[in-house]
Design a protein around this motif. Structure first.
Motif, PDB file in Angstrom:
ATOM      1  N   ASN A 231       0.825  -1.214   0.000  1.00 16.60           N
ATOM      2  CA  ASN A 231       0.000   0.000   0.000  1.00 16.60           C
ATOM      3  C   ASN A 231       0.860   1.265   0.000  1.00 16.60           C
ATOM      4  OD1 ASN A 231      -2.968  -1.104   0.597  1.00 16.60           O
ATOM      5  ND2 ASN A 231      -1.561  -2.215   1.966  1.00 16.60           N
ATOM      6  N   VAL A 232       2.003   1.221  -0.715  1.00 14.79           N
ATOM      7  CA  VAL A 232       2.920   2.362  -0.767  1.00 14.79           C
ATOM      8  C   VAL A 232       2.370   3.419  -1.722  1.00 14.79           C
ATOM      9  CG1 VAL A 232       5.239   3.142  -1.385  1.00 14.79           C
ATOM     10  CG2 VAL A 232       4.931   0.954  -0.249  1.00 14.79           C
ATOM     11  N   PRO A 233       2.295   4.684  -1.310  1.00 12.62           N
ATOM     12  CA  PRO A 233       1.805   5.726  -2.213  1.00 12.62           C
ATOM     13  C   PRO A 233       2.774   5.970  -3.364  1.00 12.62           C
ATOM     14  CG  PRO A 233       2.635   6.699  -0.185  1.00 12.62           C
ATOM     15  CD  PRO A 233       2.632   5.209   0.031  1.00 12.62           C
ATOM     16  N   ALA A 234       2.228   6.407  -4.483  1.00 10.01           N
ATOM     17  CA  ALA A 234       3.033   6.679  -5.678  1.00 10.01           C
ATOM     18  C   ALA A 234       3.340   8.169  -5.787  1.00 10.01           C
ATOM     19  CB  ALA A 234       2.308   6.186  -6.922  1.00 10.01           C
ATOM     20  N   TRP A 235       3.586   8.776  -4.648  1.00  6.75           N
ATOM     21  CA  TRP A 235       3.926  10.209  -4.590  1.00  6.75           C
ATOM     22  C   TRP A 235       4.890  10.391  -3.430  1.00  6.75           C
ATOM     23  CZ3 TRP A 235       0.327  14.625  -2.548  1.00  6.75           C
ATOM     24  CH2 TRP A 235       0.897  15.866  -2.856  1.00  6.75           C
ATOM     25  N   ALA A 236       6.127  10.718  -3.747  1.00  3.55           N
ATOM     26  CA  ALA A 236       7.196  10.772  -2.752  1.00  3.55           C
ATOM     27  C   ALA A 236       7.564  12.213  -2.419  1.00  3.55           C
ATOM     28  CB  ALA A 236       8.424  10.022  -3.273  1.00  3.55           C
ATOM     29  N   PRO A 237       8.220  12.443  -1.283  1.00  8.94           N
ATOM     30  CA  PRO A 237       8.595  13.805  -0.872  1.00  8.94           C
ATOM     31  C   PRO A 237       9.526  14.475  -1.871  1.00  8.94           C
ATOM     32  CG  PRO A 237       8.817  12.275   0.962  1.00  8.94           C
ATOM     33  CD  PRO A 237       8.569  11.454  -0.262  1.00  8.94           C
ATOM     34  N   GLY A 238       9.331  15.768  -2.049  1.00 12.11           N
ATOM     35  CA  GLY A 238      10.195  16.540  -2.917  1.00 12.11           C
ATOM     36  C   GLY A 238       9.957  16.322  -4.390  1.00 12.11           C
ATOM     37  N   LYS A 239       8.893  15.611  -4.750  1.00 12.38           N
ATOM     38  CA  LYS A 239       8.619  15.308  -6.151  1.00 12.38           C
ATOM     39  C   LYS A 239       7.210  15.756  -6.515  1.00 12.38           C
ATOM     40  CE  LYS A 239      11.616  11.214  -6.064  1.00 12.38           C
ATOM     41  NZ  LYS A 239      12.665  11.735  -6.950  1.00 12.38           N
ATOM     42  N   TRP A 247       2.845   5.271 -15.441  1.00  7.16           N
ATOM     43  CA  TRP A 247       3.137   4.096 -14.637  1.00  7.16           C
ATOM     44  C   TRP A 247       4.595   4.057 -14.195  1.00  7.16           C
ATOM     45  CZ3 TRP A 247      -1.525   3.305 -13.647  1.00  7.16           C
ATOM     46  CH2 TRP A 247      -2.526   3.233 -14.623  1.00  7.16           C
ATOM     47  N   GLN A 248       5.498   4.406 -15.096  1.00  8.36           N
ATOM     48  CA  GLN A 248       6.922   4.374 -14.743  1.00  8.36           C
ATOM     49  C   GLN A 248       7.242   5.421 -13.685  1.00  8.36           C
ATOM     50  OE1 GLN A 248       9.719   4.219 -18.024  1.00  8.36           O
ATOM     51  NE2 GLN A 248      11.322   5.240 -16.823  1.00  8.36           N
ATOM     52  N   GLY A 249       6.700   6.631 -13.858  1.00  8.63           N
ATOM     53  CA  GLY A 249       6.948   7.678 -12.871  1.00  8.63           C
ATOM     54  C   GLY A 249       6.388   7.314 -11.505  1.00  8.63           C
ATOM     55  N   GLN A 250       5.239   6.663 -11.479  1.00  7.98           N
ATOM     56  CA  GLN A 250       4.654   6.241 -10.212  1.00  7.98           C
ATOM     57  C   GLN A 250       5.518   5.190  -9.533  1.00  7.98           C
ATOM     58  OE1 GLN A 250       0.614   5.032 -11.022  1.00  7.98           O
ATOM     59  NE2 GLN A 250       0.145   6.950 -12.075  1.00  7.98           N
ATOM     60  N   GLU A 251       5.997   4.220 -10.310  1.00  8.68           N
ATOM     61  CA  GLU A 251       6.866   3.194  -9.721  1.00  8.68           C
ATOM     62  C   GLU A 251       8.153   3.811  -9.192  1.00  8.68           C
ATOM     63  OE1 GLU A 251      10.091   0.473  -9.240  1.00  8.68           O
ATOM     64  OE2 GLU A 251      10.005   1.991 -10.835  1.00  8.68           O
ATOM     65  N   GLU A 252       8.696   4.777  -9.911  1.00 10.35           N
ATOM     66  CA  GLU A 252       9.928   5.419  -9.456  1.00 10.35           C
ATOM     67  C   GLU A 252       9.730   6.097  -8.107  1.00 10.35           C
ATOM     68  OE1 GLU A 252      10.957   8.012 -12.647  1.00 10.35           O
ATOM     69  OE2 GLU A 252      11.844   6.419 -13.882  1.00 10.35           O
ATOM     70  N   GLN A 253       8.557   6.667  -7.895  1.00  7.97           N
ATOM     71  CA  GLN A 253       8.316   7.324  -6.611  1.00  7.97           C
ATOM     72  C   GLN A 253       8.027   6.302  -5.512  1.00  7.97           C
ATOM     73  OE1 GLN A 253       6.438  11.066  -6.390  1.00  7.97           O
ATOM     74  NE2 GLN A 253       6.795  11.584  -8.532  1.00  7.97           N
ATOM     75  N   GLN A 254       7.406   5.190  -5.840  1.00  8.66           N
ATOM     76  CA  GLN A 254       7.278   4.114  -4.857  1.00  8.66           C
ATOM     77  C   GLN A 254       8.659   3.575  -4.488  1.00  8.66           C
ATOM     78  OE1 GLN A 254       4.428   1.573  -7.028  1.00  8.66           O
ATOM     79  NE2 GLN A 254       3.011   1.893  -5.323  1.00  8.66           N
ATOM     80  N   TYR A 255       9.509   3.416  -5.496  1.00  7.12           N
ATOM     81  CA  TYR A 255      10.872   2.963  -5.231  1.00  7.12           C
ATOM     82  C   TYR A 255      11.604   3.944  -4.316  1.00  7.12           C
ATOM     83  CZ  TYR A 255      15.869   2.298  -5.885  1.00  7.12           C
ATOM     84  OH  TYR A 255      17.214   2.138  -5.658  1.00  7.12           O
ATOM     85  N   ALA A 256      11.364   5.248  -4.519  1.00  9.72           N
ATOM     86  CA  ALA A 256      12.033   6.245  -3.676  1.00  9.72           C
ATOM     87  C   ALA A 256      11.693   6.017  -2.204  1.00  9.72           C
ATOM     88  CB  ALA A 256      11.625   7.655  -4.106  1.00  9.72           C
ATOM     89  N   TRP A 257      10.424   5.700  -1.910  1.00  9.49           N
ATOM     90  CA  TRP A 257      10.069   5.394  -0.521  1.00  9.49           C
ATOM     91  C   TRP A 257      10.854   4.179  -0.019  1.00  9.49           C
ATOM     92  CZ3 TRP A 257       7.713   8.942   2.062  1.00  9.49           C
ATOM     93  CH2 TRP A 257       6.655   9.691   1.541  1.00  9.49           C
ATOM     94  N   LEU A 258      10.868   3.111  -0.830  1.00 10.31           N
ATOM     95  CA  LEU A 258      11.530   1.870  -0.407  1.00 10.31           C
ATOM     96  C   LEU A 258      13.031   2.057  -0.229  1.00 10.31           C
ATOM     97  CD1 LEU A 258       9.602  -0.577  -2.740  1.00 10.31           C
ATOM     98  CD2 LEU A 258       9.286  -0.321  -0.285  1.00 10.31           C
ATOM     99  N   ALA A 259      13.636   2.857  -1.089  1.00 13.90           N
ATOM    100  CA  ALA A 259      15.089   3.046  -1.041  1.00 13.90           C
ATOM    101  C   ALA A 259      15.523   3.892   0.146  1.00 13.90           C
ATOM    102  CB  ALA A 259      15.569   3.690  -2.343  1.00 13.90           C
ATOM    103  N   GLN A 260      14.585   4.576   0.787  1.00 18.03           N
ATOM    104  CA  GLN A 260      14.919   5.445   1.915  1.00 18.03           C
ATOM    105  C   GLN A 260      14.945   4.712   3.253  1.00 18.03           C
ATOM    106  OE1 GLN A 260      12.060   8.640   1.723  1.00 18.03           O
ATOM    107  NE2 GLN A 260      12.855   9.408  -0.222  1.00 18.03           N
TER     108      GLN A 260
END
Length: 463
Positions: A231-239, A247-260
């Protein structure tokens, strides 16, 4: 119970900065008092009170979130200062410092004991409002359920209101997906941790797997699948928020949460939860992962990324279903039901506010909780409101104070009316002239979790 009373320079400054020089409010700040004490189980409590004659008669009982068991009585220093300047008294406990940081076994008890200790020192308030943040939002929901005659209303801030077992189950789904699809053939322990270091090692390994997978289309598709279960949001801080079909941009922002470091935080929390409830309270044996994905609002993104990568989504979902073998300790599930659940009813009005892109406590938890409250017959007492912002508990001071006012007016008038509507909360927050607000109309999706904790005792168990 030893009690100390003192006026603090920090408290004076916090209240003084909100009043014009020479006003009675500034004079009152100089006499504001800070009280401390200790409860029978060793928990400590603190209270801050306005100067004599400047108390508005309302006591706010604050339940803090997951982390060190240190007494807190407000969600932030700024919120404490603003509320004291308006004449509120504030109190809160540490919870039992001798147990795990998932302190739900003692939190509600310690909060009620704090209420007794503080009112013995400052007198009976005209009204008492419970306020809780994050894990403390779950404590707050329990107090709103059990506190008839003790509290008059409640405010939840980004509360973990779906409860401990739902939390551990959807987190397990994501961890298992990463381990099974990104670390094939590797036996990675996901539950039943024996030490904090074992949990930390699992979190680090999962994070490394996600980091490596992000470099390929297939890896990104599988990360999106795990993120859907989490249930990770597809909108990350600073973006900027990605477009609805990006779809790709949303996954990239989900990845940003996971990578932090989100996965490492999750595993540390799981260890604390298991210590609190006496074992593993999550399971995935019997879960159909295709059916689970079909109910997720993230499913279109996952399907699109799998198609773009040329991967067989059905094969991965079948593999996840066939390999799901984690079973729960029934006693741990029962313990979590006793200590770490809410929604079985409400005794007082409750307003829950939540950010729309919360990485730690997904906003979808609010719907899970509301469904349970409605089933109990108390839906009329509950209201939910949303702030359009990324992050966990990233409310402005104005948003928090306006929500406190809304609950207090609901208690005073006996009906919600438009008090908890986003437009009314937004106007009220902006009128405070503090630090802005972003209340918006919003509908939270359903939580992707796929099983009810109450049914765990009918499943195969490891005990």
């Amino acid at each position: 119970m030893p009690v100390r009373v003192r006026a603090t320079a920090a408290l004076v400054a916090a209240v003084f900065c909100l009043a014009a020089p020479g006003t009675a409010r500034a004079d009152a700040a100089a006499e504001a008092q800070h009280l401390t004490g200790t409860l029978a189980d060793g928990a400590t409590w603190i209270a801050d009170t306005p100067a004599p004659g400047h108390w508005n008669g309302t006591l706010l009982l604050f339940s803090h979130g997951f982390g060190p068991t240190v007494a807190q009585n407000a969600p932030s220093d700024a919120a404490r200062g603003a509320l004291l300047a308006e004449g509120y008294a504030l109190a809160g406990s540490s919870y039992d410092p001798n147990g795990p940081q998932w302190a739900l076994a003692s939190a509600e008890r310690d909060q009620f004991a704090t209420l007794d200790a503080v009112t013995a020192k400052i007198g009976e308030p005209r009204r008492t409002l419970s306020v809780g943040q994050s894990m403390g939002g779950l404590v707050n929901a329990q107090i709103a359920r059990d506190g008839a005659g003790r509290v008059d209303g409640a405010l939840g801030l980004c509360g973990l209101v779906a409860g401990g077992t739902d939390l551990d189950n959807y987190q397990l789904d994501a961890e298992y997906t990463i381990a099974r699809l990104l670390l094939p053939g590797e036996e990675l322990k996901l539950v039943g941790f024996d030490s904090p270091s074992e949990a930390a090692a699992a979190g680090a390994r999962l994070t490394a797997a996600v980091t490596a997978a992000q470099s390929t289309p297939g890896g990104r598709a599988r990360i999106a699948l795990a993120a859907a279960y989490l249930n990770v949001p597809a909108w990350a801080p600073g973006k900027d928020r990605p477009a609805a079909d990006d779809w790709q941009g949303q996954e990239e922002q989900q990845y940003a949460w996971l990578a932090q470091g989100l996965l490492s935080f999750i595993e540390g929390g799981r260890y604390a939860m298991e210590q609190s409830v006496g074992g593993n309270n999550s399971w995935n044996r019997g879960v159909d992962y295709a059916d689970l994905l079909s109910g997720s609002p993230h499913a279109p993104r996952v399907r699109a990324l799998y198609r773009a990568a040329g991967l067989d989504l059905r094969a991965d979902l079948d593999d996840l279903t066939e390999g799901a073998a984690v079973t729960a300790d029934r006693d741990a599930v029962r313990a979590a039901a006793r200590t770490s659940s809410a929604g079985q009813g409400l005794a007082v009005p409750l307003l829950d506010i939540h950010t729309t892109a919360d990485n730690l406590v997904p906003v979808e938890q609010e719907n899970r909780f509301a469904d349970r409250v409605r089933a109990s017959g108390d839906g009329a007492l509950l209201r939910r409101a949303y702030v359009e912002r990324q992050g966990h508990c990233t409310f402005t001071t104005a948003e928090t104070v306006a929500a406190v006012h809304a609950v207090e007016r609901r208690v005073a008038t006996g009906h919600w009316g438009s008090l908890a509507q986003p437009a009314a909360l937004q106007r009220a927050a902006l009128a405070l002239g503090l630090d802005g607000a972003a209340y918006v109309p919003y509908h939270a999706d359903e939580l992707t979790v796929g099983r009810e904790p109450a049914r765990a005792t009918a499943l195969p168990s490891r005990d």
